[in-house]
Design an enzyme around this catalytic site. Structure first.
Site, short mmCIF file in Angstrom:
data_model
loop_
_atom_site.label_atom_id
_atom_site.label_comp_id
_atom_site.label_asym_id
_atom_site.label_seq_id
_atom_site.Cartn_x
_atom_site.Cartn_y
_atom_site.Cartn_z
N MET A 14 13.14 -20.89 -33.23
CA MET A 14 12.81 -19.60 -32.60
C MET A 14 11.35 -19.21 -32.84
O MET A 14 10.63 -18.84 -31.93
CB MET A 14 13.71 -18.48 -33.17
CG MET A 14 15.14 -18.54 -32.71
SD MET A 14 15.32 -18.10 -30.97
CE MET A 14 15.04 -16.34 -31.00
N SER A 128 16.28 -11.17 -28.30
CA SER A 128 17.43 -11.89 -27.77
C SER A 128 17.00 -12.88 -26.70
O SER A 128 16.06 -12.64 -25.96
CB SER A 128 18.44 -10.92 -27.17
OG SER A 128 19.50 -11.66 -26.58
N LYS A 182 19.69 -4.12 -31.20
CA LYS A 182 20.01 -5.56 -31.14
C LYS A 182 21.43 -5.82 -31.68
O LYS A 182 22.17 -6.66 -31.14
CB LYS A 182 18.98 -6.38 -31.93
CG LYS A 182 19.30 -7.88 -32.00
CD LYS A 182 19.25 -8.51 -30.64
CE LYS A 182 19.74 -9.91 -30.44
NZ LYS A 182 20.10 -10.79 -31.44
N HIS A 185 23.73 -4.91 -28.99
CA HIS A 185 23.63 -5.98 -27.98
C HIS A 185 24.60 -7.11 -28.36
O HIS A 185 25.37 -7.62 -27.55
CB HIS A 185 22.19 -6.50 -27.91
CG HIS A 185 22.02 -7.80 -27.19
ND1 HIS A 185 22.38 -9.01 -27.76
CD2 HIS A 185 21.57 -8.10 -25.94
CE1 HIS A 185 22.15 -9.99 -26.90
NE2 HIS A 185 21.65 -9.47 -25.79
N ASN A 186 24.55 -7.49 -29.63
CA ASN A 186 25.40 -8.60 -30.08
C ASN A 186 26.88 -8.22 -30.07
O ASN A 186 27.74 -9.06 -29.78
CB ASN A 186 24.97 -9.07 -31.46
CG ASN A 186 23.73 -9.94 -31.40
OD1 ASN A 186 22.94 -9.83 -30.47
ND2 ASN A 186 23.55 -10.82 -32.37
N GLU A 189 27.85 -8.66 -26.70
CA GLU A 189 27.88 -10.13 -26.49
C GLU A 189 29.23 -10.71 -26.97
O GLU A 189 29.86 -11.51 -26.26
CB GLU A 189 26.71 -10.74 -27.26
CG GLU A 189 26.63 -12.26 -27.29
CD GLU A 189 25.48 -12.75 -28.20
OE1 GLU A 189 24.33 -12.30 -28.01
OE2 GLU A 189 25.74 -13.56 -29.10
C1 6PG Z 1 20.70 -13.51 -29.01
C2 6PG Z 1 21.89 -13.95 -29.83
C3 6PG Z 1 21.45 -14.47 -31.15
C4 6PG Z 1 22.50 -15.28 -31.88
C5 6PG Z 1 23.77 -14.56 -32.16
C6 6PG Z 1 24.92 -15.48 -32.46
O1 6PG Z 1 20.73 -12.37 -28.61
O2 6PG Z 1 19.80 -14.32 -28.77
O3 6PG Z 1 22.74 -12.88 -30.01
O4 6PG Z 1 20.99 -13.39 -31.90
O5 6PG Z 1 22.74 -16.44 -31.16
O6 6PG Z 1 23.49 -13.74 -33.23
O7 6PG Z 1 25.77 -14.76 -33.22
P1 6PG Z 1 27.07 -15.31 -33.88
O8 6PG Z 1 26.70 -16.54 -34.66
O9 6PG Z 1 27.54 -14.21 -34.76
O10 6PG Z 1 28.00 -15.62 -32.75
#
Ligand code: 6PG
Length: 475
Positions: A14, A128, A182, A185-186, A189
């Protein structure tokens, strides 16, 4: 010396991709990592860009223009504190530290406070988009000191993804707002991933093979479900296992069928549920998604119970095309409720923690670069533009209309899943969220009566103002 506009500590995938992105946009940058191999890799990839790899922290700081600003991209937790500790001797009043990792927002608040005394700005920056996003343009969620943000605004805007010419970055608010946004957001997700996985389970029960599944997700991605996660799902179903892994087996199998059904997590979804509980904001679809990661991981118990606990064997005898069409609407319904829950949590957090987050801005920057980007966010942006104080998207005219019209489809899908014995907790949570919010009356009067009966916890009445207690056993 002192030429680089910005620095980067942590040159993992990253960090390195983000520095290259910075270089592509014409900015000069210095990179540092304790791992010499990563420094070499950066030097090799930097090419003509104005990027320098520093061999030591001292050299790194001597390369940064004053007041210095650097981003760190290291694993959340103690590594962040360790770097701050090591960096402090080289830093001066007015310098800016930006934490681009998935740090817990309470850690960010603590760090802001600790550094305030030294007049060093600490900024929590949610990023993200994964590797590709970092390289080509992520969605960026910075928060903290507004002056520090203004100084970096042009760099952030250049780096971030663009949608309709608008940069997918904006000031998310005071304190730890960037990391909070963020985190949510997750959480969303997690909910979307779980909903898509439940839809996959249902479609698989129809007897569809991976190519047909990919076709369906491709079609869905051309309609209202258009989003990054739907798009990648289609690609996943088409992916064959790697040739070397297939060995002598000439008929390479689809990779998806070889991946262990045990989900892992780094914790950001759980944090979202935990803080939603603290703030008493219901986010049931996110909760269900976190719960299902845990349940899937308890694979040994599932295997044991699969021969002990009995239920129907999944089989669908109705019209498969109709089922698929209705599933698409059910998924859209549930996706809308997931964003609604996350954004309602953000509104409450903004009020409780003093962030002053602009939800219109949040919807806007999530439209590109990030994992939850989806075309539906354009309509969410319009809803917040019309009503900036909107507490929950489900009460917006457009979204309530969609939920009302799609409810018969999610009821049909939920009912079918229940009779086939297929677990769909996130779909069910989304439907119950809708049904609960459309209920003028809920049986919470009985909850109150019981609490008062056994614990004298009191209750309110519909017909009178005040707080009441009853001696329930008294004649
Ligand atoms: C993003 C993702 C990134 C990460 C996740 C995975 O926005 O680019 O969310 O931050 O891939 O945190 O999270 P887990 O391992 O908890 O599924």
């Amino acid at each position: 010396m002192q030429q680089s506009e910005i620095g980067m500590i942590g040159l993992g995938t990253m960090g390195r991709n983000l520095v290259l992105n910075i270089g592509d946009k014409g900015f000069s940058a210095a990179g540092y990592d304790k791992d010499f191999n990563k420094l070499q890799l950066l030097e090799k990839e930097a090419g003509e860009r104005k990027i320098t790899a520093a061999k030591s922290l001292e050299e790194f700081f001597s390369m940064l223009k004053k007041p210095r600003a650097f981003i760190m991209l290291v694993p959340a937790g103690s590594a962040v504190d360790a770097i701050i500790e090591e960096a402090l001797p080289y830093m001066e009043k007015g310098d800016i530290i930006i934490d681009g990792g998935n740090s817990h927002f309470t850690d960010t608040d603590r760090r802001i406070k600790d550094l305030e005394g030294r007049n060093i700005h600490f900024m929590g920056l949610g990023i993200s988009g994964g590797e590709q996003g970092a390289r080509l343009g992520p969605s960026m969620m910075p928060g903290g000191d507004k002056e520090a943000y203004s100084r970096l605004k042009n760099v952030f805007e250049a780096l971030s993804a663009k949608v309709d010419g608008e940069a997918c970055v904006g000031y998310m608010g005071h304190g730890s707002a960037g990391h909070y946004v963020k985190m949510v957001h997750n959480g969303i997700e997690y909910a979307l991933i779980q909903l898509i996985s439940e839809s996959y389970h249902l479609l698989k029960t129809l007897g569809l093979n991976n190519d047909s599944l990919a076709d369906i997700f491709e079609q869905w991605n051309n309609q209202e479900l258009r989003s990054f996660l739907i798009e990648i799902t289609a690609g996943i179903f088409r992916k064959d296992e790697e040739a070397e892994m297939a060995g002598k087996n000439k008929n390479r199998r689809r990779l998806i069928d070889l991946i262990m059904d045990r989900a892992r997590q780094k914790g950001t979804g759980k944090w979202t549920s935990q803080d939603a509980m603290n703030l008493q904001v219901p986010v049931p679809t996110i909760d269900a998604a976190v719960m299902m990661r845990d349940l899937s991981a308890d694979r040994d118990m599932r295997i044991k119970c699969s021969s002990i606990l009995k239920g129907p064997s999944p089989e669908y005898n109705g019209n498969k095309e109709e089922f698929t069409r209705r599933l698409k609407n059910a998924l859209y319904f549930a996706m809308i409720t997931s964003y609604s829950q996350g954004l309602a949590l953000l509104k409450k957090a903004s009020e409780s923690y003093g962030y002053e987050t602009d939800l219109r801005k949040v919807a806007s920057i999530w439209r590109g670069g990030c994992i939850i980007r989806a075309s539906v966010l354009n309509d969410m942006l319009s809803a917040f533009a019309k009503a900036p104080d909107l507490s929950n998207l489900i009460s917006d005219a457009n979204f309530s209309g969609i939920l009302n019209s799609h409810q018969s489809d999610i009821r049909f899908i939920a009912g079918s899943a229940i009779s086939m014995g297929i677990p769909v907790p996130a779909l069910l949570a989304s439907l119950s969220y809708f049904d609960s919010y459309r209920s003028r009356w809920l049986p919470a009067n009985l909850v109150q009566a019981q609490r008062d009966y056994f614990g004298a916890h009191t209750y309110e009445r519909m017909d009178k103002k005040g707080i009441f207690h009853t001696e329930w056993l008294k004649e």
